[in-house]
Design an enzyme around this catalytic site. Structure first.
Site, PDB file in Angstrom:
ATOM      1  N   GLY A  19      -7.975  35.608  18.620  1.00 16.04           N
ATOM      2  CA  GLY A  19      -7.566  36.172  17.341  1.00 16.04           C
ATOM      3  C   GLY A  19      -7.415  37.676  17.349  1.00 16.04           C
ATOM      4  O   GLY A  19      -7.226  38.288  18.397  1.00 16.04           O
ATOM      5  N   ASP A  38      -1.334  25.826  18.862  1.00 17.81           N
ATOM      6  CA  ASP A  38      -2.689  26.328  18.629  1.00 17.81           C
ATOM      7  C   ASP A  38      -2.774  27.786  19.077  1.00 17.81           C
ATOM      8  O   ASP A  38      -2.545  28.094  20.247  1.00 17.81           O
ATOM      9  CB  ASP A  38      -3.713  25.496  19.416  1.00 17.81           C
ATOM     10  CG  ASP A  38      -3.794  24.082  18.888  1.00 17.81           C
ATOM     11  OD1 ASP A  38      -3.606  23.890  17.673  1.00 17.81           O
ATOM     12  OD2 ASP A  38      -4.012  23.163  19.701  1.00 17.81           O
ATOM     13  N   LEU A  39      -3.151  28.648  18.183  1.00 14.19           N
ATOM     14  CA  LEU A  39      -3.163  30.091  18.441  1.00 14.19           C
ATOM     15  C   LEU A  39      -4.078  30.448  19.624  1.00 14.19           C
ATOM     16  O   LEU A  39      -5.250  30.074  19.642  1.00 14.19           O
ATOM     17  CB  LEU A  39      -3.634  30.829  17.184  1.00 14.19           C
ATOM     18  CG  LEU A  39      -3.510  32.354  17.232  1.00 14.19           C
ATOM     19  CD1 LEU A  39      -2.049  32.775  17.277  1.00 14.19           C
ATOM     20  CD2 LEU A  39      -4.212  32.997  16.056  1.00 14.19           C
ATOM     21  N   ASP A  40      -3.535  31.189  20.583  1.00 17.73           N
ATOM     22  CA  ASP A  40      -4.304  31.682  21.742  1.00 17.73           C
ATOM     23  C   ASP A  40      -4.917  30.546  22.564  1.00 17.73           C
ATOM     24  O   ASP A  40      -5.897  30.752  23.284  1.00 17.73           O
ATOM     25  CB  ASP A  40      -5.419  32.647  21.306  1.00 17.73           C
ATOM     26  CG  ASP A  40      -4.860  33.874  20.609  1.00 17.73           C
ATOM     27  OD1 ASP A  40      -3.696  34.233  20.880  1.00 17.73           O
ATOM     28  OD2 ASP A  40      -5.584  34.477  19.798  1.00 17.73           O
ATOM     29  N   ALA A  41      -4.351  29.366  22.460  1.00 18.51           N
ATOM     30  CA  ALA A  41      -4.951  28.222  23.150  1.00 18.51           C
ATOM     31  C   ALA A  41      -3.989  27.532  24.111  1.00 18.51           C
ATOM     32  O   ALA A  41      -4.297  26.472  24.643  1.00 18.51           O
ATOM     33  CB  ALA A  41      -5.475  27.221  22.122  1.00 18.51           C
TER      34      ALA A  41
END
Lengths: 283, 283, 283, 283
Positions: free
Chosen positions: C200, C225-228
């Site tokens: 994040g 999925d954020l940063d995943a």
């Protein structure tokens, strides 16, 4: 505004207390203090940075006071800098662009506090880069015959542009002793090996022949002994049997540019002290 | 049980297909395949490991079949190993214990599949370590006068103990050419510098004198040229002006033991192929 | 000219032999072969590169033949590339220039085989860099209200410019799921932490608060999925108690640009295979 | 003999000058001085080591003088150590031996100035190691039911053995808050991940699932929040898609032992100052 004092002297008791007292008593607020004692050479090194806002000694008299009160007494070699002086750097290049691009990107984005008014090259190839960044470019081809003359021309240019220090960004020429005398510990070179391994030409070829498992790059001040000046920064990258000379050159370029830029940055921050053939690099 | 084939030969089309076919057609299940082509030397290297459970050729005939069908045809140099053969290692030491402790800790905890039946030393200091781990210790002091004789005694011992390979764990003696001939690419040394920098004695002193910013360690097979054999593994650690020779030695010891153990482990796993003065190290 | 085949399929015996046979029998010379078996997922991965000069199947029929003969039989997911196809890359930026400069320097010096016809930004600040390198620059500010519309405009532009893949070079916007669907595993992001630590916003602040001794950067494919998404490359740099958020940002920038450029280079060389949420990265 | 003073206090002008003056004026020769100002927390940290041979204040009165003259005035938190005090360390283990072997090898070879009179374990497996090195071994199995009682027994033992600090060398038990209160910032743990990534159990499994390209290890002081205490040292090692959980565990063990030993060494040298949830680690 801050003052930065770099100094070394024979190690004696009381230096640190004397200098910190001098600053405190006169209203200076010490921001950073780094000191180092070389117990082999018995030399004391210090970098001290303090804020001048409430300092009772006028900026242009600090050197005189310091000289009289302490430098003479402790046999110090010192230099005094102020945070409002922006160092002026010339870049020497030949044909490879990775190092100069890395430095100019930092310059253009204000990552570094520096002026870059001049690029000198013995080949025309990188003129386009100078143009892109709006920097004066001087093509100065060097041959065995014209070397002395051309170096004098370079020195005149450097003087005209008020250059403080020079970065050899893969500049493939040996600098003469006479030239070096004008910029002692103020010419920074990048050598594409982990010195002292693979001194001289074609270090990636030599590394490939030897079958090493890591390759390196070394940034150092230029002295009269080739590739033997005080080392400022080194780093390495892992390679394997899969690499050939071409991929070594490629992997090495990332290393060269980062190692050179780290060394230049430390120099810009006045955190490098050279003594004999070594450096003290504060962080 | 698995078979492991290590091989190299002049690079030609079809080798990979021929060997993988040989294994597949005869019911072997390939577990790992690593190959490398050295395009300078035009040599093909391969390590192939396969499960023998459904392999139709009996274990003790594989070498013969392979020799007849492929090795002769492709002019291969190869070695064949089986996962139930546990390599037998002798350790040579002098007075420093960091490398031998690191290896014996791995041995004692079954981290490594190895037998260590014998430790040889030219000094009595580390007998206590051999005793702690219940390993035979032979004190064999070497002088200029007795060297030939003592090395013969060592060779007899190594034969008696059925030693496959030797690790020089900071053994401060030069091994004679005659001795090396008995264990070609089967003597692993650790040199306490980033070779080829600082060949020979006292590399930490030399590194300190030169003012390098990283120190290294190099593990290599011992050949007749001192510190010039095929390099298996190298690594470095960052140092600074604050370090003196004593702290370099200290920081270097952690590096030496890890670099040596990594090299020994690769050798144990039959993942190192030496060719001329270099290695291919598969992972 | 070379062909490059990237593939994965359920692990079965005989795949490697079948594919290498196919190439050999038809006159192809295998230059590089990398394979990997994921023994948890039971998936076989391979990258194979061969010279087409004497290959008997015409270039534009290779895919069809391969599909018919092998891909269907082994349930392969594969892609076929040719060395004369130059990938076309768009760069998305906001205000920070270190990553884009690093990539454009490689592009301009032909270090990378790539075309960069388009730069998109939500801020005007870096227009000057696009101008310096002669690349089209599109200012596309994003707000909550106009996001869907602006992303559609971007997609149209990317289509017009025939963009193969996108690099987010510190582009401070979250990409919508709809947008990502158009470029699956073809959007490369750089996150300024060692993921999964500090997901994040403001990872350097979080790293400072936690008091870590190393900071990292992570390049990954963008998924919903954020940063995943699948990680392509990561690296770290040592820090200390002397660092504050400002110096972390500064040290991190060197890391970010190198990690991102390494990931982009692997992608350009077609050496990255994404499978579920991980990557196989051949070297 | 040397004295070592570790201190921190609210940052104010004049502290450094006052303390160095105190030592100089009374005939002490300053050997090492490290200081750090945390500009966020406005805290001043210092480690100062000086020779006592000509120091005019008797060793057993230094603390009193320092307290009266400076500590009260500057609101310092400080500790005073002498080089002739050898710290006494207890090691807590479970079943894995790599960390304890690494430390005992350093202890046995006098690489560390430390006494290790006691090893405590909740499993009998490593008794043999204690025996090899001649160290008392206490088997203290922990269950949910007997935890309070057994911890009290441990505390009594630690008192009896005059233990200064505890190292958890892959001790797979959570220590109670009550226990921690007895050894604030004097219990050192090794966690087998790059914290704060992969807190808690099975970090190698989690790293494998996430597909990271580096794994790490973290040594920290134990506090009441699990895996959240002040970090002393961290490091990472590169992995790839070829690794599985088993090889991660194997590669991680080398990292764990070196990271833990580095942290313990810094603690032994009194170079670690903990403040809130972070450390200052001087070098």
């Amino acid at each position: 505004m801050n003052a930065i004092l770099l100094m070394h002297c024979p190690d004696q008791q009381g230096i640190l207390a004397a200098v910190t007292n001098f600053i405190n008593v006169n209203g200076g607020n010490i921001l950073y203090l780094n000191q180092h004692v070389d117990n082999e050479e018995h030399v004391f090194f210090m970098r001290i940075e303090w804020n001048l806002d409430s300092f009772s000694i006028p900026k242009d008299r600090i050197a005189e006071y310091f000289e009289t009160l302490y430098a003479a007494r402790f046999s110090m070699v010192y230099s005094l800098h102020f945070s409002d002086q922006i160092p002026r750097m010339a870049i020497f290049v030949s044909k490879m662009s990775h190092c100069i691009y890395d430095m100019l990107a930092r310059y253009a984005s204000n990552e570094w506090v520096v002026e870059v008014p001049l690029i000198i090259s013995n080949h025309p190839d990188l003129q386009i880069i100078a143009d892109r960044f709006g920097i004066d470019f001087q093509l100065i081809p060097i041959t065995k015959e014209n070397k002395a003359e051309q170096e004098q021309f370079e020195l005149d240019l450097l003087k005209k542009y008020k250059i403080d220090f020079i970065v050899l960004a893969r500049y493939m020429q040996v600098i003469s002793d006479q030239f070096i005398d004008h910029y002692p510990n103020r010419i920074i070179n990048i050598h594409h090996s982990f010195l002292p391994a693979f001194v001289g030409a074609k270090p990636y070829h030599a590394a490939f022949e030897r079958g090493v498992k890591l390759i390196g790059a070394t940034s150092h001040y230029v002295t009269k002994d080739l590739d033997a000046g005080p080392i400022i920064e080194q780093d390495v990258v892992r390679i394997s049997h899969k690499d050939n000379v071409r991929t070594l050159v490629h992997k090495g370029q990332d290393l060269e540019k980062i190692v050179l830029s780290r060394a230049v940055e430390k120099h810009l921050q006045r955190k490098v002290l050279a003594y004999k053939n070594k450096t003290v690099v504060f962080n």
